[in-house]
Design a protein around this motif. Structure first.
Motif, PDB file in Angstrom:
ATOM      1  N   HIS A 146      44.202  -2.462 -10.972  1.00  0.00           N
ATOM      2  CA  HIS A 146      42.836  -2.961 -10.881  1.00  0.00           C
ATOM      3  C   HIS A 146      42.280  -2.519  -9.529  1.00  0.00           C
ATOM      4  CE1 HIS A 146      43.014  -5.741 -14.364  1.00  0.00           C
ATOM      5  NE2 HIS A 146      44.305  -5.820 -14.046  1.00  0.00           N
ATOM      6  N   VAL A 147      41.173  -1.833  -9.523  1.00  0.00           N
ATOM      7  CA  VAL A 147      40.607  -1.304  -8.283  1.00  0.00           C
ATOM      8  C   VAL A 147      39.136  -1.719  -8.196  1.00  0.00           C
ATOM      9  CG1 VAL A 147      40.252   0.725  -6.841  1.00  0.00           C
ATOM     10  CG2 VAL A 147      42.172   0.666  -8.452  1.00  0.00           C
ATOM     11  N   PHE A 148      38.759  -2.278  -7.032  1.00  0.00           N
ATOM     12  CA  PHE A 148      37.388  -2.717  -6.793  1.00  0.00           C
ATOM     13  C   PHE A 148      36.742  -1.759  -5.776  1.00  0.00           C
ATOM     14  CE2 PHE A 148      39.800  -6.246  -8.260  1.00  0.00           C
ATOM     15  CZ  PHE A 148      38.936  -7.024  -9.019  1.00  0.00           C
ATOM     16  N   TYR A 149      35.533  -1.302  -6.087  1.00  0.00           N
ATOM     17  CA  TYR A 149      34.838  -0.340  -5.233  1.00  0.00           C
ATOM     18  C   TYR A 149      33.535  -0.942  -4.693  1.00  0.00           C
ATOM     19  CZ  TYR A 149      37.911   3.431  -6.827  1.00  0.00           C
ATOM     20  OH  TYR A 149      38.986   4.228  -7.082  1.00  0.00           O
ATOM     21  N   ASN A 150      33.114  -0.430  -3.532  1.00  0.00           N
ATOM     22  CA  ASN A 150      31.806  -0.745  -2.955  1.00  0.00           C
ATOM     23  C   ASN A 150      31.090   0.563  -2.635  1.00  0.00           C
ATOM     24  OD1 ASN A 150      33.601  -3.262  -1.748  1.00  0.00           O
ATOM     25  ND2 ASN A 150      31.566  -3.848  -2.413  1.00  0.00           N
ATOM     26  N   VAL A 151      29.764   0.555  -2.767  1.00  0.00           N
ATOM     27  CA  VAL A 151      28.992   1.759  -2.515  1.00  0.00           C
ATOM     28  C   VAL A 151      28.958   2.079  -1.026  1.00  0.00           C
ATOM     29  CG1 VAL A 151      26.799   0.518  -2.324  1.00  0.00           C
ATOM     30  CG2 VAL A 151      26.802   2.928  -2.966  1.00  0.00           C
ATOM     31  N   VAL A 152      29.059   3.361  -0.707  1.00  0.00           N
ATOM     32  CA  VAL A 152      28.887   3.843   0.662  1.00  0.00           C
ATOM     33  C   VAL A 152      27.485   4.445   0.800  1.00  0.00           C
ATOM     34  CG1 VAL A 152      29.714   5.437   2.432  1.00  0.00           C
ATOM     35  CG2 VAL A 152      31.360   4.258   0.943  1.00  0.00           C
ATOM     36  N   ASN A 153      27.146   5.297  -0.133  1.00  0.00           N
ATOM     37  CA  ASN A 153      25.799   5.877  -0.189  1.00  0.00           C
ATOM     38  C   ASN A 153      25.557   6.330  -1.624  1.00  0.00           C
ATOM     39  OD1 ASN A 153      27.119   8.467  -0.405  1.00  0.00           O
ATOM     40  ND2 ASN A 153      27.316   8.433   1.847  1.00  0.00           N
ATOM     41  N   GLU A 154      24.485   7.114  -1.841  1.00  0.00           N
ATOM     42  CA  GLU A 154      24.119   7.493  -3.198  1.00  0.00           C
ATOM     43  C   GLU A 154      25.132   8.405  -3.867  1.00  0.00           C
ATOM     44  OE1 GLU A 154      22.380  10.473  -0.363  1.00  0.00           O
ATOM     45  OE2 GLU A 154      22.541   8.285  -0.494  1.00  0.00           O
ATOM     46  N   SER A 155      26.055   8.956  -3.098  1.00  0.00           N
ATOM     47  CA  SER A 155      27.023   9.892  -3.684  1.00  0.00           C
ATOM     48  C   SER A 155      28.477   9.474  -3.476  1.00  0.00           C
ATOM     49  CB  SER A 155      26.807  11.288  -3.089  1.00  0.00           C
ATOM     50  OG  SER A 155      27.000  11.258  -1.681  1.00  0.00           O
ATOM     51  N   THR A 156      28.706   8.363  -2.824  1.00  0.00           N
ATOM     52  CA  THR A 156      30.087   7.991  -2.483  1.00  0.00           C
ATOM     53  C   THR A 156      30.300   6.491  -2.641  1.00  0.00           C
ATOM     54  OG1 THR A 156      30.094   9.749  -0.830  1.00  0.00           O
ATOM     55  CG2 THR A 156      31.898   8.157  -0.737  1.00  0.00           C
ATOM     56  N   SER A 157      31.483   6.138  -3.135  1.00  0.00           N
ATOM     57  CA  SER A 157      31.934   4.751  -3.167  1.00  0.00           C
ATOM     58  C   SER A 157      33.255   4.640  -2.408  1.00  0.00           C
ATOM     59  CB  SER A 157      32.122   4.261  -4.611  1.00  0.00           C
ATOM     60  OG  SER A 157      30.884   4.181  -5.276  1.00  0.00           O
ATOM     61  N   ARG A 158      33.584   3.430  -1.993  1.00  0.00           N
ATOM     62  CA  ARG A 158      34.802   3.220  -1.214  1.00  0.00           C
ATOM     63  C   ARG A 158      35.638   2.130  -1.885  1.00  0.00           C
ATOM     64  NH1 ARG A 158      33.000   1.441   4.075  1.00  0.00           N
ATOM     65  NH2 ARG A 158      32.691  -0.560   3.025  1.00  0.00           N
ATOM     66  N   GLU A 159      36.942   2.386  -1.981  1.00  0.00           N
ATOM     67  CA  GLU A 159      37.850   1.376  -2.526  1.00  0.00           C
ATOM     68  C   GLU A 159      38.019   0.243  -1.514  1.00  0.00           C
ATOM     69  OE1 GLU A 159      42.593   0.911  -3.529  1.00  0.00           O
ATOM     70  OE2 GLU A 159      41.608   2.809  -4.054  1.00  0.00           O
ATOM     71  N   SER A 160      37.824  -0.995  -1.948  1.00  0.00           N
ATOM     72  CA  SER A 160      37.945  -2.147  -1.044  1.00  0.00           C
ATOM     73  C   SER A 160      39.116  -3.057  -1.401  1.00  0.00           C
ATOM     74  CB  SER A 160      36.640  -2.955  -1.049  1.00  0.00           C
ATOM     75  OG  SER A 160      36.316  -3.365  -2.362  1.00  0.00           O
ATOM     76  N   LEU A 161      39.511  -3.091  -2.668  1.00  0.00           N
ATOM     77  CA  LEU A 161      40.603  -3.969  -3.093  1.00  0.00           C
ATOM     78  C   LEU A 161      41.329  -3.344  -4.270  1.00  0.00           C
ATOM     79  CD1 LEU A 161      42.060  -6.786  -3.028  1.00  0.00           C
ATOM     80  CD2 LEU A 161      40.343  -7.562  -4.654  1.00  0.00           C
TER      81      LEU A 161
END
Length: 438
Positions: A146-161
């Protein structure tokens, strides 16, 4: 052409609408509208479209309070079957038997591992990615992590959990968590800060959040596992305190001295400054002040406590020791040699200035005091104890005096022997003269 197709479609749809319930088909279609209206005159307040294929029928109904989809198996035109989908006029959608949806999407109130499937590897309750309900718990199902992501910008997301398939949890971009909880860089739990407190990335530390940047009030461990540091602010007069009951029970001073029960140790190891029979317990046969092996203080004395004999050993080499002294449980000492330090020895008895008490006076003193001159009496010995060094010295003094008395007696004996010998000679002469006269 377009109007012909729409007309054909309309005629086909109306063919499935029953005669008893059929209403007029509106004329508002074509290039100006691009739509098909059923029951424009609204004589029965809703419109319906029935799609019938052999033994399966789907009916769309535009009721006054909802749009509904029913399904049934059969050819009877007046049987609508089970309502499986509805859209309320406020936009809320209900699936299955949810007749009055209370959310934008409302599922049936049933326990089912597979409520929403986003992907499946096989048709079963575990090899899919999605959501379900199991034993009154919301089930997040994944075939892997299970992977939770958050947006970095319009072209990138970052894994947070990440919750790994193994059950380990990674926070902050840890893609392969190695423990139950694996946090990247730092963590803050209320006022407890875990991470780099200013000692560098090679140290893992715990500190109060307000002190995380100045290496004070810190527990730290080096990444090679060789060093552990507990640091307290102001190392000139501070100390490390271990508190129990909101009081420091053990401290390490800035000079390296350890205090147990005291926060101001003056020795490398110092105990609380109180009398206690049990200061150090090495072994106990029972929980009391007597049946144990160790040390304590009692009425201003250092107490060596044993439940048996006290035995002292000395090393004879790297692999062996020998007993040098034993204090028996019931009293008594056993050892190979006793050496006492003394300040003087009674050789003064042999000095010419020493006044040797005449034997007549010794006899008078003994008759009067019932002990030798210059020797403690029985009463004094019982009251104050036996001073081995003092008594040994006095005993030697008496032995030397006895030697002098013996020498004096020997001199007198020799003198008497000469006198006797002289008298015997004179007696022989007298006897010889007497014999001649006869």
């Amino acid at each position: 052409m377009k109007k012909r197709k729409l007309l054909g479609t309309t005629l086909a749809l109306t063919a499935f609408i029953t005669t008893a319930n059929a209403q007029s088909v509106g004329a508002d279609w074509g290039s100006n509208y691009d739509n098909l209206l059923v029951n424009k005159d609204a004589t029965n307040h809703w419109g319906q479209i029935r799609l019938q294929t052999n033994q399966k029928a789907f009916t769309f109904s535009n009721f006054t309070d909802r749009l509904a989809l029913n399904v049934t198996s059969g050819t009877n035109w007046d049987v609508y079957g089970t309502e499986i989908f509805r859209v309320k006029e406020n936009g809320d959608v209900g699936l299955g038997n949810v007749s009055n949806p209370r959310a934008e999407l409302h599922f049936p109130n049933t326990m089912d591992n597979r409520k929403l499937i986003l992907w499946q590897d096989a048709d079963n309750d575990v090899q899919f990615s999605g959501f379900g309900i199991n034993d009154a718990a919301l089930r997040y199902q994944a075939t892997k992590d299970h992977v939770f992501y958050n947006v970095v910008n319009e072209s990138t997301s970052r894994e947070s959990l990440r919750i790994a398939r193994s059950g380990n949890v990674g926070i902050g971009g840890i893609t392969t968590p190695e423990q139950n909880l694996h946090v990247k860089n730092n963590a803050l739990i209320s006022n407890l800060f875990i991470g780099d407190v200013g000692l560098g990335t090679s140290w893992a530390s715990i500190a109060n959040n307000a002190k995380k940047t100045n290496t004070t009030f810190t527990l730290a461990s080096s990444n090679d596992g060789k060093y552990t540091v507990i640091n307290k602010e102001n190392t000139n007069d501070g100390y490390i305190g271990f508190r129990v009951g909101n009081q420091d029970k053990m401290v390490v001073s800035n000079s390296g001295k350890l205090g147990l029960g005291t926060i101001t140790p003056n020795g490398e190891l110092q105990f609380a400054n109180n009398y206690n029979t049990k200061k150090i317990v090495l072994w106990e046969d029972a929980s009391n002040d007597h049946q144990f092996y160790g040390f304590g203080t009692n009425a201003g004395t250092l107490r060596y406590q044993s439940n048996n004999d006290h035995v002292f050993y000395s090393a004879t080499g790297a692999t062996d020791s020998k007993e040098t002294l034993r204090i028996f449980k019931n009293g008594g000492i056993q050892t190979d040699k006793v050496i006492l330090s003394i300040g003087s020895f009674p050789d003064y008895v042999f000095e010419d200035t020493y006044k040797l008490m005449p034997l007549e006076e010794v006899a008078t003193y003994i008759n009067s005091h019932k002990h030798l001159p210059n020797i403690p009496s029985e009463k004094e010995m019982i009251a104050s104890g036996l001073d081995v060094t003092k008594l040994s010295t006095k005993m030697v003094e008496k032995i030397e005096e006895l030697t002098l008395y013996t020498i004096q007696q020997n001199d007198k004996i020799k003198s008497l022997e000469k006198m006797i010998e002289s008298l015997m000679k004179r007696l022989d002469q007298i006897e010889q003269k007497t014999a001649l006269q006869k």
